[in-house]
Design a protein around this motif. Structure first.
Motif, PDB file in Angstrom:
ATOM      1  N   SER A   1      81.121  74.064  31.284  1.00 23.15           N
ATOM      2  CA  SER A   1      80.701  75.308  30.619  1.00 23.15           C
ATOM      3  C   SER A   1      79.291  75.636  31.053  1.00 23.15           C
ATOM      4  N   MET A   2      78.877  76.852  30.768  1.00 24.27           N
ATOM      5  CA  MET A   2      77.525  77.300  31.073  1.00 24.27           C
ATOM      6  C   MET A   2      77.076  78.252  29.973  1.00 24.27           C
ATOM      7  N   GLY A   3      75.777  78.417  29.840  1.00 22.63           N
ATOM      8  CA  GLY A   3      75.238  79.363  28.869  1.00 22.63           C
ATOM      9  C   GLY A   3      73.875  79.838  29.317  1.00 22.63           C
ATOM     10  N   VAL A   4      73.528  81.062  28.939  1.00 20.87           N
ATOM     11  CA  VAL A   4      72.261  81.679  29.319  1.00 20.87           C
ATOM     12  C   VAL A   4      71.379  81.822  28.084  1.00 20.87           C
ATOM     13  N   ASP A   5      70.106  81.447  28.206  1.00 24.28           N
ATOM     14  CA  ASP A   5      69.125  81.767  27.165  1.00 24.28           C
ATOM     15  C   ASP A   5      67.987  82.550  27.797  1.00 24.28           C
ATOM     16  N   THR A   6      67.345  83.410  27.004  1.00 27.49           N
ATOM     17  CA  THR A   6      66.174  84.162  27.458  1.00 27.49           C
ATOM     18  C   THR A   6      65.197  84.271  26.292  1.00 27.49           C
ATOM     19  N   TRP A   7      64.149  85.044  26.521  1.00 29.24           N
ATOM     20  CA  TRP A   7      63.222  85.399  25.444  1.00 29.24           C
ATOM     21  C   TRP A   7      63.957  86.293  24.440  1.00 29.24           C
ATOM     22  N   ALA A   8      63.258  86.682  23.382  1.00 31.76           N
ATOM     23  CA  ALA A   8      63.882  87.462  22.315  1.00 31.76           C
ATOM     24  C   ALA A   8      63.608  88.953  22.464  1.00 31.76           C
ATOM     25  N   VAL A   9      64.132  89.718  21.549  1.00 32.06           N
ATOM     26  CA  VAL A   9      63.896  91.144  21.205  1.00 32.06           C
ATOM     27  C   VAL A   9      64.364  92.182  22.220  1.00 32.06           C
ATOM     28  N   ASP A  10      64.477  91.854  23.507  1.00 37.53           N
ATOM     29  CA  ASP A  10      64.888  92.866  24.480  1.00 37.53           C
ATOM     30  C   ASP A  10      66.408  92.964  24.544  1.00 37.53           C
ATOM     31  N   TYR A  11      66.903  94.144  24.848  1.00 42.27           N
ATOM     32  CA  TYR A  11      68.335  94.436  24.734  1.00 42.27           C
ATOM     33  C   TYR A  11      68.708  95.521  25.744  1.00 42.27           C
ATOM     34  N   VAL A  12      70.008  95.761  25.861  1.00 45.58           N
ATOM     35  CA  VAL A  12      70.499  96.926  26.592  1.00 45.58           C
ATOM     36  C   VAL A  12      71.522  97.641  25.721  1.00 45.58           C
ATOM     37  N   LEU A  13      71.744  98.916  26.027  1.00 45.67           N
ATOM     38  CA  LEU A  13      72.789  99.712  25.374  1.00 45.67           C
ATOM     39  C   LEU A  13      73.905  99.957  26.373  1.00 45.67           C
ATOM     40  N   LEU A  14      75.144  99.862  25.914  1.00 43.59           N
ATOM     41  CA  LEU A  14      76.309 100.130  26.756  1.00 43.59           C
ATOM     42  C   LEU A  14      76.983 101.420  26.308  1.00 43.59           C
ATOM     43  N   ASP A  15      77.565 102.157  27.274  1.00 44.16           N
ATOM     44  CA  ASP A  15      78.299 103.382  26.927  1.00 44.16           C
ATOM     45  C   ASP A  15      79.763 103.053  26.661  1.00 44.16           C
ATOM     46  N   LYS A  16      80.585 104.080  26.492  1.00 39.26           N
ATOM     47  CA  LYS A  16      81.999 103.869  26.117  1.00 39.26           C
ATOM     48  C   LYS A  16      82.790 103.165  27.219  1.00 39.26           C
ATOM     49  N   ASN A  17      82.273 103.205  28.456  1.00 40.53           N
ATOM     50  CA  ASN A  17      82.930 102.513  29.567  1.00 40.53           C
ATOM     51  C   ASN A  17      82.380 101.112  29.797  1.00 40.53           C
ATOM     52  N   GLY A  18      81.482 100.683  28.914  1.00 41.28           N
ATOM     53  CA  GLY A  18      80.888  99.359  29.059  1.00 41.28           C
ATOM     54  C   GLY A  18      79.811  99.294  30.123  1.00 41.28           C
ATOM     55  N   GLU A  19      79.311 100.454  30.538  1.00 37.41           N
ATOM     56  CA  GLU A  19      78.237 100.507  31.533  1.00 37.41           C
ATOM     57  C   GLU A  19      76.883 100.615  30.833  1.00 37.41           C
ATOM     58  N   ARG A  20      75.854 100.068  31.474  1.00 33.90           N
ATOM     59  CA  ARG A  20      74.536 100.092  30.861  1.00 33.90           C
ATOM     60  C   ARG A  20      73.953 101.497  30.860  1.00 33.90           C
ATOM     61  N   LEU A  21      73.332 101.852  29.743  1.00 38.84           N
ATOM     62  CA  LEU A  21      72.639 103.130  29.612  1.00 38.84           C
ATOM     63  C   LEU A  21      71.149 102.910  29.848  1.00 38.84           C
ATOM     64  N   GLY A  22      70.567 103.602  30.794  1.00 42.45           N
ATOM     65  CA  GLY A  22      69.128 103.508  31.001  1.00 42.45           C
ATOM     66  C   GLY A  22      68.709 102.163  31.574  1.00 42.45           C
ATOM     67  N   ASP A  23      67.407 101.943  31.587  1.00 44.42           N
ATOM     68  CA  ASP A  23      66.833 100.722  32.157  1.00 44.42           C
ATOM     69  C   ASP A  23      66.689  99.637  31.087  1.00 44.42           C
ATOM     70  N   ALA A  24      66.534  98.391  31.555  1.00 45.41           N
ATOM     71  CA  ALA A  24      66.292  97.265  30.635  1.00 45.41           C
ATOM     72  C   ALA A  24      64.786  97.190  30.387  1.00 45.41           C
ATOM     73  N   VAL A  25      64.292  98.030  29.480  1.00 43.72           N
ATOM     74  CA  VAL A  25      62.846  98.125  29.221  1.00 43.72           C
ATOM     75  C   VAL A  25      62.371  96.843  28.544  1.00 43.72           C
ATOM     76  N   GLY A  26      61.208  96.351  28.980  1.00 42.08           N
ATOM     77  CA  GLY A  26      60.696  95.078  28.489  1.00 42.08           C
ATOM     78  C   GLY A  26      59.769  95.221  27.297  1.00 42.08           C
ATOM     79  N   TYR A  27      59.528  94.112  26.633  1.00 41.83           N
ATOM     80  CA  TYR A  27      58.793  94.132  25.368  1.00 41.83           C
ATOM     81  C   TYR A  27      57.311  94.446  25.523  1.00 41.83           C
ATOM     82  N   ARG A  28      56.757  94.292  26.730  1.00 40.78           N
ATOM     83  CA  ARG A  28      55.337  94.627  26.908  1.00 40.78           C
ATOM     84  C   ARG A  28      55.125  96.109  27.241  1.00 40.78           C
TER      85      ARG A  28
END
Length: 468
Positions: free
Chosen positions: A74-101
């Motif tokens: 098995s495998m798993g990914v961890d990262t820092w907190a609070v940052d996210y992405v939004l997906l549209d109805k087709n499961g595609e990312r909306l906009g950029d992955a803007v960072g917390y700074r």
């Protein structure tokens, strides 16, 4: 019979790495097989993460497993907190992955407080106010890019997004979700009433699942590309939650510092402490493994020395900077490492000097003096935070466990022991990856529970002691 391997993909704000782990004679054995750089870069007027590039690096490291003939179960990914992405109805990312700074959240706290007071918000979530929390990032989207909120069908925290790209399955993991200030510590679920009051689209917040939950097998195209298939498992996807799982202690009452880009200093509680005095002290109650709350304070951490090191014309190692700081340890200046001016300055060196001038303190000029100011100031902040933890919990602690990359900075460990008057136990350095692997091993039944994992980690790695 061969070893059963597990793969931790641990992505930090400045770098990421793939670490294979397995158990051998009751001890955990690690092998770093791949490493890559990371960082926010300007894009479309914002500071953004290169989500596609990071996913490419995740797959590149997985290909290395195939080359080595060490296929993870098995495998798993961890990262820092609070940052996210939004997906549209087709499961595609909306906009950029803007960072917390990114500066888009400036003033968004006031917009949130027009709807809910800081006191009520803390009482409902127990989460420390940080201007980059998901709650303020979403307010920025609502105010500045309402069309994105309108089109959004799902919100995924960054590690959840990478799991989704690997499997095609969208799952939200608990520890990272809590950090955004939109989860109730009472229900351990999204605070949907709060979400609706803020005007966020509640449908985008999917069910929350715990570390150890299976996400699914790799998608066929991913498996074909990397050369094998395995299960994707949710670790504690918030890197600090994974690091805390790896604190090598069997005692209930210990203080830890997860020392990296940020210093996360706190203790574990069985119930969240959402009292007003905890809010005023700026403590947070982030979700941990087994619903144990990480009652901690965010301290600016090694971000400051990392930034100074990048700016210096000579590329000193961290060990050299520690040594130079020790040589000028009498330099008198101590600064507030949590001052907002150090969060995302154009020049960290200039920000430190300007702070010193503004507060009538001696201005550091040499690399050693700059490093001395940072390390001394960090250690003093640790000392103040210990006092606050003891005051708020009504307990006295005699040990501080320092885990993560910063545990290797012996000069800082010595200063921490001196400022806190506690025994400092340093190590392991790879705590986040260890916690990630431990969650997978617990899910697989190779380790019984978090206490079994902590004993295993304590017996597997060197722990160094420092006293005042």
């Amino acid at each position: 019979m061969g070893n059963t391997y597990y793969l931790a993909v641990d992505i930090g704000a400045s770098s990421g790495r793939h670490i294979l782990g397995h158990l051998e004679d009751g001890k955990m054995v690690l092998e770093e097989i791949y490493r890559f750089d990371n960082g926010m870069k300007p894009k479309n007027g914002h500071l953004c993460w290169d989500a596609e590039g990071l996913f490419g690096e995740i797959k590149a490291g997985m290909k290395r497993c195939k080359e080595l003939g060490k296929i993870p179960a098995s495998m798993g990914v961890d990262t820092w907190a609070v940052d996210y992405v939004l997906l549209d109805k087709n499961g595609e990312r909306l906009g950029d992955a803007v960072g917390y700074r990114d500066k888009r959240t400036e003033g968004m706290d006031h917009k949130v407080y027009e709807i809910i007071s800081p006191e009520e918000l803390y009482g409902r979530t127990g989460i420390q106010k940080q201007i980059f929390n998901t709650i303020y990032q979403l307010m920025a989207v609502k105010e500045q890019q309402p069309e994105l909120m309108e089109k959004a069908e799902r919100l995924l925290m960054l590690p959840d997004y990478f799991h989704y790209l690997l499997t095609g399955v969208a799952k939200t993991e608990y520890t990272n979700a809590t950090s955004g200030q939109l989860v109730s510590p009472a229900t351990k679920d999204w605070d949907y009433e709060l979400i609706e009051r803020l005007g966020y689209k509640k449908e985008i917040f999917g069910p929350i699942s715990l570390p150890g939950t299976v996400v699914g097998p790799l998608k066929k195209e991913v498996a074909d590309e990397v050369g094998f298939s395995c299960m994707v498992m949710q670790p504690a996807t918030h890197d600090t939650a994974s690091a805390v799982l790896a604190v090598p202690s069997t005692e209930e009452d210990v203080i830890y510092i997860s020392s990296g880009t940020w210093s996360l200093m706190g203790t574990e509680l069985k119930e969240a402490d959402c009292r007003e005095e905890s809010r005023r002290a700026n403590f947070t109650n982030e979700g941990g493994v087994d619903y144990r709350f990480r009652f901690l304070k965010n301290i600016m951490g090694l971000w400051m020395i990392q930034s100074v090191r990048k700016e210096l014309p000579v590329k000193y190692s961290y060990a050299e900077l520690c040594r130079m700081a020790e040589e000028v340890s009498a330099f008198p200046t101590v600064i507030d490492v949590n001052d907002q001016s150090f969060l995302s300055p154009d020049s960290m060196i200039e920000a430190i000097k300007e702070y010193c001038r503004k507060h009538d303190q001696a201005v550091p000029e040499t690399p050693g003096e700059l490093a001395a100011v940072i390390y001394q100031s960090l250690a003093r902040s640790y000392g103040e935070t210990v006092w606050e933890i003891e005051e708020l919990t009504g307990k006295t602690y005699d040990k501080i466990h320092v885990v993560g990359g910063g545990s290797n900075a012996d000069y800082l460990n010595e200063l921490t022991a001196w400022y806190t008057k506690k025994e400092v136990l340093a190590g392991p350095g790879e705590a986040t990856a260890l916690g990630n692997l431990a969650a997978q091993m617990i899910a697989a039944g190779e380790l019984k529970d978090i206490w079994d994992a902590r004993v295993c980690i304590r017996n597997s790695f060197e722990i160094r002691s420092f006293r005042a």
